[in-house]
Design a protein around this motif. Structure first.
Motif, PDB file in Angstrom:
ATOM      1  N   UNK A 122       0.831  -1.278   0.044  1.00  0.00           N
ATOM      2  CA  UNK A 122      -0.154  -0.115   0.147  1.00  0.00           C
ATOM      3  C   UNK A 122       0.676   1.303   0.043  1.00  0.00           C
ATOM      4  N   UNK A 123       0.263   2.195  -0.517  1.00  0.00           N
ATOM      5  CA  UNK A 123       1.127   3.302  -0.670  1.00  0.00           C
ATOM      6  C   UNK A 123       0.680   4.448   0.528  1.00  0.00           C
ATOM      7  N   UNK A 124       1.629   4.814   1.319  1.00  0.00           N
ATOM      8  CA  UNK A 124       1.098   5.595   2.462  1.00  0.00           C
ATOM      9  C   UNK A 124       1.074   7.235   2.235  1.00  0.00           C
ATOM     10  N   UNK A 125       0.488   7.654   3.439  1.00  0.00           N
ATOM     11  CA  UNK A 125       0.320   9.203   3.258  1.00  0.00           C
ATOM     12  C   UNK A 125       1.743   9.788   3.434  1.00  0.00           C
ATOM     13  N   UNK A 126       2.817   9.263   3.940  1.00  0.00           N
ATOM     14  CA  UNK A 126       3.946  10.001   4.034  1.00  0.00           C
ATOM     15  C   UNK A 126       4.721   9.629   2.696  1.00  0.00           C
ATOM     16  N   UNK A 127       4.472   8.657   1.953  1.00  0.00           N
ATOM     17  CA  UNK A 127       5.228   8.474   0.743  1.00  0.00           C
ATOM     18  C   UNK A 127       4.465   9.499  -0.123  1.00  0.00           C
ATOM     19  N   UNK A 128       3.450   9.916  -0.306  1.00  0.00           N
ATOM     20  CA  UNK A 128       2.823  10.850  -0.898  1.00  0.00           C
ATOM     21  C   UNK A 128       3.170  12.156  -0.637  1.00  0.00           C
ATOM     22  N   UNK A 129       3.172  12.521   0.429  1.00  0.00           N
ATOM     23  CA  UNK A 129       3.831  13.893   0.816  1.00  0.00           C
ATOM     24  C   UNK A 129       5.110  13.869   0.413  1.00  0.00           C
ATOM     25  N   UNK A 130       6.067  12.968   0.530  1.00  0.00           N
ATOM     26  CA  UNK A 130       7.485  13.015   0.149  1.00  0.00           C
ATOM     27  C   UNK A 130       7.595  13.214  -1.357  1.00  0.00           C
ATOM     28  N   UNK A 131       6.396  12.500  -2.318  1.00  0.00           N
ATOM     29  CA  UNK A 131       6.270  12.623  -3.538  1.00  0.00           C
ATOM     30  C   UNK A 131       5.926  14.109  -3.972  1.00  0.00           C
ATOM     31  N   UNK A 132       5.075  14.773  -3.092  1.00  0.00           N
ATOM     32  CA  UNK A 132       4.963  16.276  -3.513  1.00  0.00           C
ATOM     33  C   UNK A 132       6.118  17.047  -3.349  1.00  0.00           C
ATOM     34  N   UNK A 133       7.008  16.997  -2.107  1.00  0.00           N
ATOM     35  CA  UNK A 133       8.090  17.579  -1.693  1.00  0.00           C
ATOM     36  C   UNK A 133       9.171  17.371  -2.780  1.00  0.00           C
ATOM     37  N   UNK A 134       9.311  15.974  -3.268  1.00  0.00           N
ATOM     38  CA  UNK A 134      10.143  15.971  -4.433  1.00  0.00           C
ATOM     39  C   UNK A 134       9.774  16.511  -5.702  1.00  0.00           C
ATOM     40  N   UNK A 135       8.483  16.671  -5.962  1.00  0.00           N
ATOM     41  CA  UNK A 135       8.008  17.553  -7.365  1.00  0.00           C
ATOM     42  C   UNK A 135       8.066  18.950  -7.006  1.00  0.00           C
ATOM     43  N   UNK A 136       8.478  19.404  -5.835  1.00  0.00           N
ATOM     44  CA  UNK A 136       8.910  20.798  -5.220  1.00  0.00           C
ATOM     45  C   UNK A 136       7.351  21.614  -5.384  1.00  0.00           C
ATOM     46  N   UNK A 137       6.454  20.825  -4.911  1.00  0.00           N
ATOM     47  CA  UNK A 137       4.956  21.316  -5.002  1.00  0.00           C
ATOM     48  C   UNK A 137       4.515  21.831  -6.126  1.00  0.00           C
ATOM     49  N   UNK A 138       5.149  21.006  -7.152  1.00  0.00           N
ATOM     50  CA  UNK A 138       4.279  21.404  -8.589  1.00  0.00           C
ATOM     51  C   UNK A 138       3.854  20.249  -9.280  1.00  0.00           C
ATOM     52  N   UNK A 139       2.971  20.692 -10.169  1.00  0.00           N
ATOM     53  CA  UNK A 139       2.079  19.507 -11.182  1.00  0.00           C
ATOM     54  C   UNK A 139       3.285  19.002 -11.719  1.00  0.00           C
ATOM     55  N   UNK A 140       2.985  17.647 -11.821  1.00  0.00           N
ATOM     56  CA  UNK A 140       4.398  16.877 -12.550  1.00  0.00           C
ATOM     57  C   UNK A 140       3.920  17.074 -14.313  1.00  0.00           C
ATOM     58  N   UNK A 141       2.800  17.559 -14.599  1.00  0.00           N
ATOM     59  CA  UNK A 141       2.615  17.774 -15.926  1.00  0.00           C
ATOM     60  C   UNK A 141       2.782  19.138 -16.456  1.00  0.00           C
ATOM     61  N   UNK A 142       2.170  20.270 -15.424  1.00  0.00           N
ATOM     62  CA  UNK A 142       2.130  21.609 -15.869  1.00  0.00           C
ATOM     63  C   UNK A 142       3.271  22.480 -15.258  1.00  0.00           C
ATOM     64  N   UNK A 143       3.546  21.949 -14.081  1.00  0.00           N
ATOM     65  CA  UNK A 143       4.487  22.823 -13.193  1.00  0.00           C
ATOM     66  C   UNK A 143       3.556  23.776 -12.576  1.00  0.00           C
ATOM     67  N   UNK A 144       2.406  23.612 -12.481  1.00  0.00           N
ATOM     68  CA  UNK A 144       1.544  24.749 -11.544  1.00  0.00           C
ATOM     69  C   UNK A 144       1.906  24.336 -10.170  1.00  0.00           C
ATOM     70  N   UNK A 145       1.609  25.564  -9.328  1.00  0.00           N
ATOM     71  CA  UNK A 145       2.096  25.343  -7.853  1.00  0.00           C
ATOM     72  C   UNK A 145       0.890  24.457  -7.283  1.00  0.00           C
TER      73      UNK A 145
END
Length: 87
Positions: A4-27
């Motif tokens: 299962x994917x955890x909430x912590x992993x999702x938060x880490x993913x958002x941080x890794x993406x610098x709080x930007x959309x992976x497709x558009x770069x939107x904040x």
């Protein structure tokens, strides 16, 4: 069976993406962030961390069950269509 994917992993993913959309770069904000499967589940993708990215919810709605490549091609078609006037 995938882990299962955890909430912590999702938060880490958002941080890794610098709080930007992976497709558009939107904040991304808590109100606009949406978890998306890179290879849609309906196309055989799995709900695993390596098949997830965080995108803007409007982008996710527009992408639907398309793959990234299909979505990108559709966006190019729309942007390049000469018969549609921009507002």
């Amino acid at each position: 069976m995938p882990k299962p994917v955890t909430a912590r992993q999702i938060l880490d993913l958002i941080e890794k993406q610098d709080y930007r959309c992976a497709i558009t770069g939107r904040l991304l904000t808590p109100e606009t962030a949406s978890l998306d499967h890179i290879v849609p589940i309906s196309r055989g993708g799995e709900h695993t961390l390596d098949n997830l990215w965080v995108v803007d919810h409007q982008v996710n709605s527009a992408k639907g069950s398309m793959t990234y490549a299909e979505f990108l091609n559709l966006c190019r078609e729309v942007a390049g269509h000469p018969g549609v006037a921009s507002e």
